[in-house]
Design a protein around this motif. Structure first.
Motif, PDB file in Angstrom:
ATOM      1  N   SER A   1     -29.313  32.586  69.671  1.00 12.41           N
ATOM      2  CA  SER A   1     -28.718  32.245  70.964  1.00 12.41           C
ATOM      3  C   SER A   1     -27.286  32.756  71.001  1.00 12.41           C
ATOM      4  CB  SER A   1     -28.764  30.736  71.211  1.00 12.41           C
ATOM      5  OG  SER A   1     -28.077  30.024  70.212  1.00 12.41           O
ATOM      6  N   TRP A   2     -26.922  33.339  72.130  1.00 13.21           N
ATOM      7  CA  TRP A   2     -25.595  33.943  72.296  1.00 13.21           C
ATOM      8  C   TRP A   2     -25.058  33.638  73.680  1.00 13.21           C
ATOM      9  CZ3 TRP A   2     -24.233  37.781  75.874  1.00 13.21           C
ATOM     10  CH2 TRP A   2     -22.942  38.302  75.741  1.00 13.21           C
ATOM     11  N   ARG A   3     -23.804  33.287  73.745  1.00 16.31           N
ATOM     12  CA  ARG A   3     -23.104  33.088  75.012  1.00 16.31           C
ATOM     13  C   ARG A   3     -21.885  34.002  75.046  1.00 16.31           C
ATOM     14  NH1 ARG A   3     -24.119  28.861  78.379  1.00 16.31           N
ATOM     15  NH2 ARG A   3     -25.723  27.400  77.675  1.00 16.31           N
TER      16      ARG A   3
ATOM     17  N   ALA B   1     -25.590  33.804  79.094  1.00 13.08           N
ATOM     18  CA  ALA B   1     -26.168  33.221  77.887  1.00 13.08           C
ATOM     19  C   ALA B   1     -27.567  33.792  77.690  1.00 13.08           C
ATOM     20  CB  ALA B   1     -26.228  31.696  77.985  1.00 13.08           C
ATOM     21  N   VAL B   2     -27.898  34.118  76.453  1.00 12.19           N
ATOM     22  CA  VAL B   2     -29.204  34.675  76.112  1.00 12.19           C
ATOM     23  C   VAL B   2     -29.778  33.863  74.956  1.00 12.19           C
ATOM     24  CG1 VAL B   2     -30.459  36.705  75.303  1.00 12.19           C
ATOM     25  CG2 VAL B   2     -28.513  36.983  76.857  1.00 12.19           C
TER      26      VAL B   2
ATOM     27  N   SER C   1     -34.907  33.776  77.391  1.00 10.58           N
ATOM     28  CA  SER C   1     -34.290  33.183  78.577  1.00 10.58           C
ATOM     29  C   SER C   1     -32.896  33.756  78.751  1.00 10.58           C
ATOM     30  CB  SER C   1     -34.233  31.652  78.468  1.00 10.58           C
ATOM     31  OG  SER C   1     -33.386  31.250  77.424  1.00 10.58           O
ATOM     32  N   VAL C   2     -32.528  33.984  80.004  1.00  3.32           N
ATOM     33  CA  VAL C   2     -31.219  34.536  80.355  1.00  3.32           C
ATOM     34  C   VAL C   2     -30.596  33.641  81.418  1.00  3.32           C
ATOM     35  CG1 VAL C   2     -29.961  36.526  81.251  1.00  3.32           C
ATOM     36  CG2 VAL C   2     -31.999  36.873  79.836  1.00  3.32           C
TER      37      VAL C   2
ATOM     38  N   ARG D   1     -31.131  31.479  86.377  1.00  2.00           N
ATOM     39  CA  ARG D   1     -31.804  31.530  85.088  1.00  2.00           C
ATOM     40  C   ARG D   1     -33.183  32.169  85.240  1.00  2.00           C
ATOM     41  NH1 ARG D   1     -30.124  25.297  83.982  1.00  2.00           N
ATOM     42  NH2 ARG D   1     -27.943  25.716  83.437  1.00  2.00           N
ATOM     43  N   GLY D   2     -33.544  32.936  84.260  1.00  2.00           N
ATOM     44  CA  GLY D   2     -34.883  33.498  84.200  1.00  2.00           C
ATOM     45  C   GLY D   2     -35.433  33.314  82.803  1.00  2.00           C
TER      46      GLY D   2
END
Length: 548
Positions: A344-346, A353-354, A382-383, A394-395
């Motif tokens: 997870s990365w922001r 955020a991914v 998720s993005v 969000r997707g």
């Protein structure tokens, strides 16, 4: 004589509290002393409307009156952020050697979301007053408010390396290190605070905070018990424990073991799982998790029979029945590999955020799934993107398969959401479609597709005593299409989740978690429900977390 400003930076952000002490100036600087005095008096009395009119009157007479420009910028910060920034820019042109003017401009720009320009303003303040404490600490606070945690840590660390007696800066550095997951380093910073404090009340607060922070950085053992039940008559009981090791610094080793028993009132079967993993957070915005292990399933069954539930038999308008295995005989355990991984990365500032995940798990919600050794392999992406202010889009997508040695059935989930997330709560409009590649002979319901549309809310609060309460509620509608019938009508779909974590001591906490569904198909929990019926599900878990 050049004016002097005394400035204190607020931690909340936009409004800057400044006290201006001006000495006498030349007549060109004060065109109408009485008009400026009246405006100052109104400002001191808190009459913002009269003060604003007064300073506007002064500037109509002399547009270069810097004191009036600055005060007017202050008064307009909350109501007209853009106009306030224009005035601050005007002020620093009039008073380029005033570091606090550049800082006020930087904070206003930061509150408006223009971090690059805000940092440029602080760079100008550093050039004017390179040894001034408020300039360096203010820049670090600007970065912290903007969510650039790693950069804020570096800025605080540079300052305390030259001014080791600044207890306030050490405390703020500790907070940022804690947010970044750098607990041992946060403890070091808070120990400096404790050493510098002299007032009894402040010493007590520092010791309390230090005890809590040290507990966060220790190894932990978390035993857990829980269970679930649903309207199909399926029940589960689970017990397990998770151990995390703090011996690796920023990384933490994780060992998990659990045992589960599922039954339907007639038969029951058990499973056990064990895994070893690693959690690593090299940056405040980057988390990595990986784990691998085995699941052991009791696969004793001899045949698959057809169960005709009331009203669901074959015939005109009937539904296809579900096949379930007959579970008999002695235990016959099989060991299956399981595992999971997550990245997870922001982006600093939380603009993007991914979250990427992959997992293989044993489906153990019923004795039939355990007996058939059913696994689910799945990967998800998720993005989350901030559109404007607290509005986020969000997707998400998930793809995988449910399978055992005899059958494989693909499953895909695709959805999106629009969220309003101003802080510790959010409201979301969400829609998703879940579909399977084919019908199944395994012991779970696999419709052609399930469509869900819902409104959800998430709230999280922490009390003064440290108790954390989180609540996630969703309500909407769901449409299910089976393989042998047309798509059904939309029906109500409700779900809820809550978690309460209560500290008992500085190193021991108690947690309870409750989850419930009322829908045709759960979002993730395997069910035997047929599409014509509603399905209810509830689960409860209790755990203790001990740090040592």
């Amino acid at each position: 004589m050049r004016s002097r400003l005394r400035y204190r930076i607020g931690t909340a952000g936009a409004l800057v509290a400044l006290s201006l002490l001006f000495s006498s100036a030349a007549g060109a600087q004060r065109p109408t002393g009485s008009a400026l005095a009246r405006a100052d008096a109104a400002f001191a009395d808190g009459d913002r409307t009269a003060a604003e009119r007064g300073y506007e009157d002064v500037l109509r007479q002399d547009s270069s009156q810097s004191r009036a420009v600055f005060r007017l910028a202050q008064l307009r910060e909350k109501r007209e952020a853009g106009a306030s920034i224009v005035l601050y820019r005007r002020y620093v042109v009039l008073q380029p050697r005033d570091a606090w003017g550049h800082m006020a401009l930087g904070n206003a720009l930061g509150a408006a979301g223009n971090l690059s320009a805000a940092l440029s303003a602080y760079d100008a303040a550093v050039r004017v007053a390179p040894a001034e404490r408020d300039v360096h600490v203010g820049r670090a606070r600007l970065l912290a408010r903007a969510g650039h945690t790693d950069d804020a840590i570096a800025a605080y660390a540079r300052w305390v390396s030259t001014t080791a007696g600044d207890a306030e800066a050490w405390r703020e550095l500790s907070l940022q290190r804690r947010r970044a997951g750098r607990i041992p380093e946060a403890v070091v910073a808070l120990e400096r605070v404790r050493a510098l404090e002299t007032k009894p009340a402040e010493v007590t607060i520092a010791e309390r905070d230090l005890a809590r922070l040290r507990a966060l950085g220790r190894s932990t053992l978390e035993p857990l018990v829980g269970g679930s039940g649903d309207s199909d008559g399926l029940t589960t009981a689970r017990a397990g424990a998770t151990y995390t090791s703090a011996a690796l610094g920023r990384a933490r080793g994780v060992v998990l073991a659990s045992a589960n028993r599922a039954g339907d009132g007639t038969v029951s079967r058990g499973s056990q799982q064990a895994s070893v993993g690693l959690q690593f957070r090299p940056l405040a915005q980057l988390r990595l998790e990986v784990a691998g292990g085995v699941a052991r399933a009791d696969r004793a069954f001899v045949d698959t029979i057809i169960v005709l539930r009331p009203g669901t038999g074959q015939g005109p308008g009937g539904r296809r029945p579900i096949g379930v295995p007959t579970v008999v005989g002695s235990n016959s355990f099989e060991t299956l590999p399981v595992g999971r991984g997550r990245l997870s990365w922001r982006k600093p500032g939380d603009a993007i955020a991914v979250d990427v995940r992959a997992a293989r798990q044993l489906l153990d919600a019923s004795p039939f799934l355990i007996a058939q050794g059913v696994l689910r392999d799945e990967a998800s992406l998720s993005v989350d993107v901030r559109l404007a202010g607290p509005i986020r889009a969000r997707g998400f997508a998930r793809a995988g398969s449910v399978h055992n040695s005899e059958e494989t059935n693909g499953r895909q989930i695709l959805g999106g959401a629009l969220a309003y997330a101003p802080g510790s709560f959010e409201v979301t409009m969400r829609a998703q479609t879940m579909q399977n590649d084919a019908a199944t002979r395994l012991a779970y319901f696999a419709p052609r597709y399930v469509r869900t549309a819902e409104l959800t809310t998430y709230i999280e609060r922490e009390t003064e005593g440290g108790t954390t309460i989180a609540l996630d509620l969703g309500g909407g509608a769901q449409q299910v299409a089976d393989w042998t019938t047309a798509a059904g009508t939309w029906s109500p779909s409700l779900r809820g989740w809550t978690q309460v974590v209560m500290p008992l001591t500085s190193s021991l906490s108690f947690a309870t978690e409750v989850e419930a569904y009322h829908s045709r198909v759960g979002s993730d929990t395997p069910s035997l429900s047929l599409p014509a019926s509603q399905w209810q599900y509830a689960s409860l878990s209790l755990s203790l977390r001990a740090a040592f």
